[in-house]
Design a protein around this motif. Structure first.
Motif, PDB file in Angstrom:
ATOM      1  N   ARG A  93     -97.417 -59.917  47.751  1.00 48.17           N
ATOM      2  CA  ARG A  93     -96.682 -59.280  48.835  1.00 48.17           C
ATOM      3  C   ARG A  93     -97.207 -59.730  50.190  1.00 48.17           C
ATOM      4  O   ARG A  93     -96.439 -59.845  51.163  1.00 48.17           O
ATOM      5  N   GLY A  94     -98.518 -60.019  50.270  1.00 50.05           N
ATOM      6  CA  GLY A  94     -99.064 -60.558  51.512  1.00 50.05           C
ATOM      7  C   GLY A  94     -98.500 -61.927  51.844  1.00 50.05           C
ATOM      8  O   GLY A  94     -98.303 -62.274  53.015  1.00 50.05           O
ATOM      9  N   LEU A  95     -98.213 -62.721  50.825  1.00 53.56           N
ATOM     10  CA  LEU A  95     -97.622 -64.033  51.036  1.00 53.56           C
ATOM     11  C   LEU A  95     -96.164 -63.949  51.476  1.00 53.56           C
ATOM     12  O   LEU A  95     -95.688 -64.809  52.221  1.00 53.56           O
ATOM     13  N   LEU A  96     -95.458 -62.923  51.025  1.00 56.93           N
ATOM     14  CA  LEU A  96     -94.003 -62.919  51.137  1.00 56.93           C
ATOM     15  C   LEU A  96     -93.432 -62.006  52.212  1.00 56.93           C
ATOM     16  O   LEU A  96     -92.358 -62.290  52.755  1.00 56.93           O
ATOM     17  N   ASP A  97     -94.082 -60.883  52.488  1.00 62.98           N
ATOM     18  CA  ASP A  97     -93.445 -59.854  53.320  1.00 62.98           C
ATOM     19  C   ASP A  97     -93.025 -60.377  54.686  1.00 62.98           C
ATOM     20  O   ASP A  97     -91.928 -60.074  55.176  1.00 62.98           O
ATOM     21  N   ASP A  98     -93.889 -61.162  55.333  1.00 61.82           N
ATOM     22  CA  ASP A  98     -93.553 -61.622  56.684  1.00 61.82           C
ATOM     23  C   ASP A  98     -92.429 -62.653  56.674  1.00 61.82           C
ATOM     24  O   ASP A  98     -91.662 -62.754  57.624  1.00 61.82           O
ATOM     25  N   GLU A  99     -92.325 -63.413  55.585  1.00 60.40           N
ATOM     26  CA  GLU A  99     -91.320 -64.474  55.521  1.00 60.40           C
ATOM     27  C   GLU A  99     -89.964 -63.970  55.032  1.00 60.40           C
ATOM     28  O   GLU A  99     -88.914 -64.409  55.507  1.00 60.40           O
ATOM     29  N   LEU A 100     -89.982 -63.080  54.048  1.00 65.65           N
ATOM     30  CA  LEU A 100     -88.732 -62.669  53.402  1.00 65.65           C
ATOM     31  C   LEU A 100     -88.254 -61.294  53.822  1.00 65.65           C
ATOM     32  O   LEU A 100     -87.061 -60.989  53.692  1.00 65.65           O
ATOM     33  N   GLY A 101     -89.156 -60.439  54.296  1.00 70.28           N
ATOM     34  CA  GLY A 101     -88.790 -59.048  54.528  1.00 70.28           C
ATOM     35  C   GLY A 101     -88.794 -58.284  53.215  1.00 70.28           C
ATOM     36  O   GLY A 101     -88.719 -58.873  52.128  1.00 70.28           O
TER      37      GLY A 101
ATOM     38  N   PRO B  69     -99.305 -72.990  54.892  1.00 72.70           N
ATOM     39  CA  PRO B  69     -98.665 -72.139  55.916  1.00 72.70           C
ATOM     40  C   PRO B  69     -98.144 -70.827  55.347  1.00 72.70           C
ATOM     41  O   PRO B  69     -97.922 -69.880  56.107  1.00 72.70           O
ATOM     42  N   TRP B  70     -97.929 -70.741  54.019  1.00 72.06           N
ATOM     43  CA  TRP B  70     -97.488 -69.475  53.437  1.00 72.06           C
ATOM     44  C   TRP B  70     -98.542 -68.381  53.630  1.00 72.06           C
ATOM     45  O   TRP B  70     -98.209 -67.192  53.633  1.00 72.06           O
ATOM     46  N   CYS B  71     -99.810 -68.751  53.766  1.00 66.80           N
ATOM     47  CA  CYS B  71    -100.871 -67.741  53.905  1.00 66.80           C
ATOM     48  C   CYS B  71    -100.948 -67.164  55.309  1.00 66.80           C
ATOM     49  O   CYS B  71    -101.579 -66.128  55.523  1.00 66.80           O
ATOM     50  N   ASP B  72    -100.324 -67.830  56.267  1.00 65.25           N
ATOM     51  CA  ASP B  72    -100.332 -67.320  57.641  1.00 65.25           C
ATOM     52  C   ASP B  72     -99.353 -66.169  57.781  1.00 65.25           C
ATOM     53  O   ASP B  72     -98.212 -66.234  57.305  1.00 65.25           O
ATOM     54  N   ASN B  73     -99.817 -65.115  58.430  1.00 63.93           N
ATOM     55  CA  ASN B  73     -98.951 -63.972  58.726  1.00 63.93           C
ATOM     56  C   ASN B  73     -98.198 -64.279  60.010  1.00 63.93           C
ATOM     57  O   ASN B  73     -98.768 -64.271  61.104  1.00 63.93           O
TER      58      ASN B  73
END
Length: 807
Positions: A613-621, A648-652
């Motif tokens: 969820r840390g990888l995805l929340d900022d990118e996908l909502g 870059p996926w690890c960047d918030n």
């Protein structure tokens, strides 16, 4: 004062006695609906007597002089034990849930009526061989013979509670449920919709990273070639169908099945051994019902489906078979261009009339609803169901209408002879007869493994897999041009298969069926290779395997997912607190066994949830992430991300700082440990994975009704994870509930007609007051089995009751 106390005490005693009497009366009233398992019952429709011997494990052994009477007997027994389940399943297939559940089920009914499962079942019935129609009719006659003698309080309690009286059973009712099973095992259309929305959110390149292909070094079953918002709503509605149908799992959940077969040279018994455990949504009663059918030359034992005649997975005296899902791409969405009247669809420059059907949907407590279904050459416009459902929302909350989308699916074709195939498989005596039976198979495509008493083993993928004029079905295609039409099926002889391979075993776990170079497109949505790798590893570990070895493989709980991810994660960490150091030490010393008592497993699984969820929340909502996170591709995505610490996926992206994977790994580990301490206490050494991880078995529909849920549904703590052979993924929608399970297990030794073991998940009975409602549950978790008794002498020795049906 004392006199008042005495009066009050006596009144209290009277009330207590009345409550107890009412409870006892209610209990006795409900017990009237328990099935009769001893004695003789006269029924209409039989040619001769049928004997039903239930053994000490509640498995019925049905004997008849005439084969059609055999299926009559199976229909009668299924109705005795599972009539409510059959009724609910039938209503799912017919789109008639709102009739008993009220307006909350209306959106689902609209979708099911639009999809047209029961319409397709009626047309499929007409396409069957006369012999198969006779079997379906005989089975239906058995169900109806039971119903003729049972109504009201003589039926299972669910009928009384909901005030439902079942209608007579028909052959198409059986076929409709078979198609709903195919629906559960499909779902490619949902992936098309998800892929479209991921591309819209992050672009095609990053969407491809989120949905990676099968690893190039992952094992293939055949080692070589020997021979928009609206989209979100549509995916959610398909999900509601899956849940209301009682399939339990969510459409994106990591799901699969295992089967393998070894030849006689690799077995200590000298004959092939075949093992199978299909992974499906958890439920109570079980999807499966164990049964043995015997009539002259017809004899089979294994797992049956209440509502459908025949043995789906099992053996006869000559062969054994098992199945896992192939998940080929046999569903496509077509974007359609309609005229202003909404009755014509464009195709290659011409306007073609659509088929228009008006469906009347009955709704409990409300007026009937008229729903118009439109069908193009590609299939029903399932977008119509979404748009109709949105009309009930306030104007200001309605989204823009979804563009016309037609649904093409092999299981909706007018001709579907899959039941022919299964009935012929039940009687096959060798590889030639087995493969000839598979020619009739349509959907859902399965990885069939095979063994016979002569020592042969084999594998075949049957079913209709489309050949497309262009494209690969990964995204909704234009329907008006004719460029993306289905132009035929992969020829049966060219479908993947193998017979007596040199490696002496065949194993499948929903992994890629064929290596690169196969000339046809089957699909690309294969399960990650973890289970397949582990099964092959264990099969190769011994020159010969015993039955206990096969049991151990089915029960294996080593997580290759954890092994792979931790190899990249742990070097990134610089723990700052004592708790973090203790957690890292536990994970470093872990053997990757996800047993229920494991503290390391609890830490890893909680960390995995927070990290993904840390990888995805900022990118996908949150909404798009929820649709994606439980898909099997998510594990492969995470593995590829962690190979690059600077990904870059690890960047918030919501913060000004540039975070790397080390920062994300530590932050999510802290969050995971905080949640574990809140849920399990501060003593890390006492943490157990099965304190979080619970296998749940929901009842339909009472799992959604407070007190009734406690009475009808069941649950049990469990180990395992999504990558273990003994599969046990947790639901992301309901962390950490396990809603996908090994729904049935079998291990069959071809050296002995009684040399088989099987079990399913809860119990043989669907009646809450039966001692067999959930008596398999502990055995299921502990990998204990009941014997497959085929020999009559063994059945007689272990019989518990005898019921005779007489004409």
């Amino acid at each position: 004062m004392q006199r008042l106390l005495r009066i009050f005490s006596r009144l209290l005693l009277v009330v207590l006695i009345l409550v107890l009497l009412a409870g006892a009366a209610g209990y006795l009233y409900l017990r009237r609906s328990l099935p009769q398992v001893d004695g003789t019952i006269k029924v209409a429709g039989l040619r001769g007597p049928v004997e039903i011997i239930r053994d000490i494990d509640a498995v019925p052994h049905i004997y008849a002089e005439h084969t059609l009477d055999l299926f009559f007997g199976l229909g009668y027994v299924h109705a005795q034990e599972r009539m409510w389940q059959m009724e609910f399943q039938r209503r799912v297939g017919q789109g008639r849930l709102a009739e008993i559940l009220g307006p909350g089920a209306l959106p689902t009914d609209r979708f099911l009526r639009t999809l047209g499962v029961h319409r397709a079942a009626r047309s499929a019935y007409e396409s069957l061989s006369p012999e198969s129609r006779e079997v379906l009719d005989a089975y239906a006659a058995g169900v109806n013979a039971f119903l003729a003698g049972h109504s009201g309080s003589r039926l299972q309690p669910e009928f009384t509670i909901l005030g439902v009286q079942p209608e007579p059973w028909t052959g198409p009712d059986s076929l409709a449920w078979a198609k709903m099973m195919a629906w559960d095992l499909g779902g490619n259309y949902a992936l098309e919709l998800l892929r479209s929305d991921l591309i819209a959110a992050v672009g095609p390149e990053r969407a491809q990273q989120l949905l990676p292909g099968y690893p190039e070094d992952g094992p293939s079953i055949l080692p070589s070639l020997e021979r928009s918002e609206g989209y979100e709503q549509l995916a959610e509605l398909g999900e509601q169908v899956r849940q209301l149908a009682g399939f339990g799992r969510h459409s994106g959940d990591v799901v699969g099945s295992n089967n393998w077969v070894v030849d006689g040279t690799k077995s200590v018994t000298g004959k092939p051994v075949l093992a199978n455990d299909p992974h499906l949504g958890s439920r109570i009663p079980s999807l499966w019902y164990l049964a043995h059918l015997s009539s002259g030359d017809y004899e089979a034992i294994g797992a049956t489906l209440p509502g459908i005649p025949g043995v789906v997975i099992g053996r006869n005296r000559f062969i054994a078979w098992g199945v896992t899902n192939v998940n080929p791409d046999v569903q496509d969405l077509f974007r359609e261009r309609l005229d202003a009247t909404g009755t014509l669809a464009e195709f290659q420059g011409r306007m073609e009339p659509m088929q228009i059907i008006t469906e009347t949907i009955k709704v409990k407590g409300q007026p009937d609803v008229q729903h118009v279904v439109r069908i193009t050459r590609h299939g029903p416009l399932i977008s119509d169901a979404i748009n109709a459902n949105n009309e009930s929302r306030p104007v200001e909350e309605r989204p823009a209408p979804l563009e016309p989308l037609a649904f093409r699916w092999t299981a909706l074709d007018a001709e579907d002879t899959t039941i022919d195939a299964f009935l012929e498989i039940n009687q096959a005596r060798n590889w030639e007869e087995f493969t000839e039976a598979l020619r009739s198979y349509v959907a859902p495509s399965q990885n069939f493994v095979y063994a016979d008493v002569e020592g042969n083993i084999g594998y075949y993928i049957p079913g209709r897999v489309p050949i497309r004029a262009a494209g690969d079905g990964l995204l909704p295609a234009e329907g008006w041009s004719g460029n993306y039409e289905w132009v035929g099926w992969i020829p049966f002889e060219e479908l993947p298969h193998i017979y007596n391979p040199a490696q002496r075993f065949i194993a499948t776990a929903n992994n890629r069926p064929v290596p690169a170079g196969y000339p046809h497109f089957l699909g690309r949505d294969w399960a990650p290779p973890y289970r397949a790798q582990r099964i092959v590893e264990l099969l190769q570990a011994r020159e010969q395997l015993s039955i206990d070895d096969h049991k151990a493989i089915q029960g294996d709980s080593v997580s290759l997912l954890a092994r792979d991810l931790l190899a990249d994660l742990l070097p990134l960490l610089e723990p700052q607190s004592d708790d973090e150091r203790r957690a890292v030490e536990l994970l470093k010393n872990w053997d990757y066994e996800t047993r229920g008592e494991s503290a390391a497993a609890a830490i890893f699984e909680m960390w995995y949830l927070h990290l993904l969820r840390g990888l995805l929340d900022d990118e996908l909502g949150p909404k798009l992430r929820e649709r994606y996170e439980s898909r099997s591709q998510a594990t492969l995505f995470m593995s590829s991300v962690l190979e690059d610490p600077a990904s870059p996926w690890c960047d918030n992206t919501t913060t000004a700082e540039q975070e790397d994977c080390a920062a994300l790994a530590l932050a999510t580990l802290r969050a995971a440990l905080d949640e574990l301490k809140a849920r399990l206490g501060s003593d890390m050494a006492s943490w157990r994975w099965d304190q979080l991880h619970i296998a749940v078995f929901p009842h339909q529909p009472f799992d959604n009704v407070g007190l009734l849920k406690r009475l009808f549904s069941r649950s049990i703590p469990n180990g395992g994870d999504s990558s273990t052979v003994n599969v046990a993924p947790f639901s992301f929608k309901h962390p950490f509930e396990q809603r996908t399970i090994p729904s049935y297990r079998q291990i069959i030794d071809m050296a002995n007609p009684d040399g088989g073991l099987f079990i399913h998940s809860v119990g043989q009975s669907g009646h809450i007051l039966s001692s067999h409602y959930a008596d398999y549950l502990d055995d299921w978790r502990e990998l204990r089995y009941v014997p497959m008794r085929m020999e009559r002498v063994t059945v007689e020795r272990d019989k518990a009751s005898v019921l005779r049906l007489e004409p």
